[in-house]
Write a protein that holds these residues in place. Structure first.
Motif, PDB file in Angstrom:
ATOM      1  N   LEU A   1      32.191   1.043  52.006  1.00  0.00           N
ATOM      2  CA  LEU A   1      30.237   0.339  51.810  1.00  0.00           C
ATOM      3  C   LEU A   1      30.406  -0.753  52.645  1.00  0.00           C
ATOM      4  O   LEU A   1      29.524  -1.080  52.518  1.00  0.00           O
ATOM      5  CB  LEU A   1      30.257   0.777  50.283  1.00  0.00           C
TER       6      LEU A   1
ATOM      7  N   GLU B   1      36.240  -1.313  51.361  1.00  0.00           N
ATOM      8  CA  GLU B   1      36.338  -2.782  52.108  1.00  0.00           C
ATOM      9  C   GLU B   1      37.089  -3.449  53.681  1.00  0.00           C
ATOM     10  O   GLU B   1      37.041  -4.166  53.840  1.00  0.00           O
ATOM     11  CB  GLU B   1      36.638  -3.950  51.399  1.00  0.00           C
TER      12      GLU B   1
ATOM     13  N   ASP C   1      34.329   1.264  46.997  1.00  0.00           N
ATOM     14  CA  ASP C   1      33.972   0.105  48.320  1.00  0.00           C
ATOM     15  C   ASP C   1      35.486  -0.205  48.529  1.00  0.00           C
ATOM     16  O   ASP C   1      36.083  -1.142  47.664  1.00  0.00           O
ATOM     17  CB  ASP C   1      33.187  -0.609  47.918  1.00  0.00           C
TER      18      ASP C   1
ATOM     19  N   ALA D   1      32.427   0.835  57.410  1.00  0.00           N
ATOM     20  CA  ALA D   1      31.231   0.647  56.588  1.00  0.00           C
ATOM     21  C   ALA D   1      30.670   1.613  57.344  1.00  0.00           C
ATOM     22  O   ALA D   1      29.837   2.247  56.573  1.00  0.00           O
ATOM     23  CB  ALA D   1      30.590  -0.269  56.225  1.00  0.00           C
TER      24      ALA D   1
END
Length: 467
Positions: free
Chosen positions: A11, A52, A50, A16
């Motif tokens: 995210l 990352e 997430d 993302a």
């Protein structure tokens, strides 16, 4: 009471832009499940993880959920390297991953259900159709990922005339030499095996180079990314005619319902019970005994408005992980599968090495950028030693990768020759059998005719005998 599941998508970070849509499809499916009573009478709660865009963060967060929150079921991820990073963690804690992405087909781990499609289900049919429409001289653009390396060799094994190029650079400028090669060779079409973001960059570079009448077949570009390009100001007409295959977003949605069906059949959310009950469940895709998905697929073409038109589709094809080696006799399939597994591990290590080298370059640049001249002189020897160590390690691992790939190609070629010989022998046997059956049919027909003649003679003589 609630059932908690984890959604694994980037995210934030470099991935993302293309993974949020997978998260959205999973959430939509979970909302629909909860609106109709949930699973086993319980509400399904989604924890958004997430990643990352980082292997370290992915490992850390999934391990924390397994250990601290007892979350056992996860949906998501997009590339094979991230999936392989999680395998030992899932195995240690009894977790389960539902993986929706197309992948190279060289894995069958008990912690994973592979709802995405293997090469024989999506890429090869699309390649075959486009070859019939456009010609059989593709140019293959691939990267150093497991998927890119394996698919390139698979395509080359079927058509040695195709040309290929390894993309190792980032950004639009990194495609300059490749675009020159495409313009010089004038292939029938380009097969792009790059990841989603690199595919988008390549499409922009291809469009800027004004290469006309050569379409691109993308394996990892989505319709949302095409629309993003149009929204950012790229003319839709410049994107017209290129092809996209498969739909990962649809699989991310369908696999949630497959999980719900398996949980209901098992009466439990325990991963091992769910795995056993998942076989044969169907929602858009059907989960086969080898825990790979089987579903209809198709090929879409970008139209003049930046949308997608379905140009051809094909019925569900049975998945063939391990390049179909599972269908060989056990004494042949086992060593081939083991060897292919070793090769993917080596490729994954090479991919990780490339990421580490990139991180090292970034660290060095940041150190030098923030240091005074004297500090830079002090840092230089340390940086040089670290860089040389990385380069030596990289060279050794690349040599090992090359040796493993050559070994694999040799074994696959030998098995292919064995299969061809068996097909020829079986064909000859069938032809001989057909010839013998034809002879028997002719003889049977002759016998029937003689019987009919005898019956006619007897019918003529019978009245005379009675008189």
């Amino acid at each position: 009471m609630t059932i908690t599941v984890g959604l694994l998508q980037a995210l934030s970070g470099r991935d993302a832009a293309v993974e949020v849509s997978l998260r959205d499809q999973s959430l939509r499916a979970i909302d629909e499940l909860n609106a109709t009573g949930g699973v086993l009478g319980q509400v399904v709660k989604a924890v958004e993880v997430d990643t990352e865009s980082s292997e370290r963060q992915l490992s850390r967060k999934v391990k924390w959920l397994l250990e601290r929150k007892q979350v056992q079921t996860f949906f998501g991820l997009r590339d094979s390297h991230h999936r392989k990073v999680l395998l030992p963690i899932l195995a240690a804690h009894g977790g389960q991953l539902w993986f929706p992405s197309h992948y190279e087909g060289l894995e069958e781990n008990p912690q994973v259900l592979y709802t995405g499609l293997c090469p024989n289900q999506v890429v090869l049919p699309a390649l075959s159709w486009l070859g019939q429409q456009r010609g059989d001289r593709p140019f293959v653009l691939y990267d150093d990922s497991i998927y890119g390396r394996v698919l390139y060799r698979l395509v080359r094994s079927q058509d040695s005339r195709c040309h290929g190029a390894l993309s190792t650079r980032q950004g639009l400028a990194g495609f300059a030499e490749i675009l020159v090669a495409i313009q010089q060779q004038r292939p029938s079409f380009v097969l792009c095996l790059l990841g989603p973001l690199a595919s988008q960059d390549f499409l922009l570079a291809f469009t800027a180079a004004e290469i006309l009448e050569i379409p691109i077949l993308f394996c990892h570009l989505s319709g949302c990314q095409v629309q993003d390009l149009v929204t950012s100001g790229v003319s839709p007409t410049s994107l017209t005619g290129h092809y996209l295959c498969g739909s990962i977003a649809a699989t991310a949605y369908d696999q949630v319902f497959l999980w719900q069906q398996a949980v209901t059949a098992a009466g439990s959310t325990i991963p091992e019970a769910v795995r056993r009950s998942a076989i044969g469940q169907c929602h858009g895709i059907t989960l086969m005994p080898n825990h790979h998905g089987m579903g209809d697929s198709g090929l879409w073409q970008v139209n003049g408005g930046g949308g997608l038109d379905l140009v051809t589709s094909w019925a569900a094809i049975a998945p063939l992980p391990w390049l179909g080696a599972e269908s060989f006799p056990p004494e042949q399939s086992r060593p081939i599968i083991e060897l292919l597994g070793e090769v993917t591990e080596t490729l994954s290590g090479s991919w990780q090495m490339e990421r580490e080298a990139h991180d090292l370059e970034t660290t060095i640049a940041n150190l030098l950028k923030g240091s005074q001249l004297e500090s830079r002189k002090q840092l230089a020897p340390e940086i040089t030693r670290a860089a040389m160590a990385k380069l030596l390690d990289a060279n050794q691992r690349l040599q090992q990768t090359q040796a493993e790939l050559i070994r694999t190609q040799t074994i696959l070629r030998e098995n292919n020759q064995l299969l061809e010989r068996r097909v020829r022998e079986r064909t000859q046997q069938l032809q001989s059998l057909i010839h013998r059956l034809k002879g028997e049919i002719v003889e049977r027909q002759a016998q029937e005719q003689r019987l009919r003649d005898s019956e006619a003679q007897f019918a003529a003589i019978a009245p005379m005998c009675q008189a």
